[in-house]
Design an enzyme around this catalytic site. Structure first.
Site, PDB file in Angstrom:
ATOM      1  N   ARG A 239      56.991  36.214  49.074  1.00 50.11           N
ATOM      2  CA  ARG A 239      55.759  36.609  48.016  1.00 50.11           C
ATOM      3  C   ARG A 239      55.129  36.406  47.092  1.00 50.11           C
ATOM      4  O   ARG A 239      54.937  35.023  46.584  1.00 50.11           O
ATOM      5  CB  ARG A 239      56.984  37.895  46.795  1.00 50.11           C
ATOM      6  N   GLU A 268      48.694  40.225  43.652  1.00 47.62           N
ATOM      7  CA  GLU A 268      47.494  40.589  45.015  1.00 47.62           C
ATOM      8  C   GLU A 268      47.218  42.237  45.015  1.00 47.62           C
ATOM      9  O   GLU A 268      48.828  42.903  44.333  1.00 47.62           O
ATOM     10  CB  GLU A 268      48.531  40.604  46.405  1.00 47.62           C
ATOM     11  N   HIS A 286      49.209  40.419  53.299  1.00 42.12           N
ATOM     12  CA  HIS A 286      50.121  41.003  53.482  1.00 42.12           C
ATOM     13  C   HIS A 286      50.426  41.917  54.651  1.00 42.12           C
ATOM     14  O   HIS A 286      51.470  42.730  54.396  1.00 42.12           O
ATOM     15  CB  HIS A 286      50.543  41.655  51.756  1.00 42.12           C
TER      16      HIS A 286
END
Ligand code: DGY
Length: 322
Positions: A239, A268, A286
């Site tokens: 993360r 993000e 991601h």
């Protein structure tokens, strides 16, 4: 008790298989734009919702929960649940489910894709080639780091961490790991449990795979990076927020570590501009779990949890049970 035909809000465009599975039992509202709703937009749409089908980038904080007086269940199509205020859910008796297991192998594959690309400078050399710089072969062109027979450090030895470690055996790597408690799966692979400082000092390649919580915010910052070998690579598929991205950019610019591979970022989809300017970092958006079978597996598991709830059955993968 769920209503006869509960109102279900689906926050992102999702596979047709999911819509098909849910459309009979639920009154669906979907987001067909396929962009994340802001907190304001989510609050505005959630007032009449009994059930929420969410994803990892939806911020479901206490204000969103407060705006949803009828909400009984949140099924997130992610293994991570740090985007949901679980305390607020418990206080309101809202059940929460996630999608463990189905993404383990695809995410472990991606950890290796990032590690190899980072250590062997795959994207950096490709950019250079495409820009027309290549005049021919040379002994010292794009020398990278060995992966085979080096030491792999895994921070967070859960199910995905173990799948990453299993793959390391094929590269004859020594495996060290840091975890809250010893992992029998890792020990069976000969991995050695180490304090974080020791792991950072010994590993040639460090992979972060721990769940995010406030307790691990910026647990990799300037002083931790300084403990790593100057030839080391750092891989983050866990993360954003676990790594201090500004400190990492400085470490990459000044040779504190050799390279990094990042799939997740603080704040993000915005990326720290200093990181974007570094040539020795591989950046992906991601996509750790992004294979069709893995993402469909996650999406359908979230749907099956909602169907189980509607039928009054036990949830398949509860995080906050009823
Ligand atoms: C997860 O499952 O938590 C992932 O980050 C979503 O892709």
């Amino acid at each position: 008790m769920p209503p006869l035909r509960p109102r279900l809000l689906i926050t992102r465009r999702v596979f047709p298989e999911v819509i098909e599975a849910l459309s009979t039992g639920f009154a669906l509202t979907t987001n067909d734009e396929d962009r994340s709703w802001s907190a304001d937009e989510l609050r505005a749409r959630i007032a009449q919702t009994d059930a929420l089908y969410a994803v990892a980038v939806d911020r479901i904080d206490a204000s969103v929960i407060d705006a949803a007086p009828r909400l009984q269940i949140i099924a997130t199509g992610s293994v991570g649940t740090n985007h949901i205020d679980l305390g607020a859910c418990r206080a309101r008796g809202i059940q929460v489910t996630n999608t463990p297991e189905v993404l383990n192998e695809a995410t472990a594959d991606m950890a290796w894709a990032l590690l190899m690309a980072t250590a062997r400078r795959v994207t950096e050399s490709e950019r250079w080639l495409r820009a027309g710089h290549w005049q021919g072969w040379a002994w010292e062109q794009f020398l990278g780091a060995d992966v085979h027979r080096t030491t792999l450090g895994i921070v967070g030895m859960g199910r995905i961490g173990s799948a990453i470690a299993r793959r390391a055996q094929g590269f004859a790597m020594r495996i060290v790991y840091h975890n809250r408690r010893p992992s029998p799966a890792a020990e069976a692979l000969g991995a050695q449990l180490l304090p974080l400082d020791e792991l950072l000092a010994q590993a040639d390649h460090v992979v972060l795979m721990l769940p995010y919580s406030a307790a691990v915010h910026h647990c990799i910052g300037a002083s931790e990076l300084a403990r790593m070998k100057p030839v080391a690579t750092l891989i983050n598929l866990a993360r954003g927020g676990i790594v201090n991205d500004a400190a990492l950019a400085r470490a990459l610019q000044t040779g504190v570590i050799a390279a990094a591979g990042l799939d997740v970022f603080e704040g993000e989809p915005a990326i720290n501009p200093e990181l974007l300017a570094c040539s020795n970092v591989v950046l992906t958006p991601h996509i750790g779990s992004a294979t069709r079978s893995s993402r469909l597996g996650m999406a359908m598991l979230a749907a099956r949890n909602l169907l189980a709830w509607k039928e009054g059955q036990a949830l398949l993968t509860p995080v906050v049970p009823g």
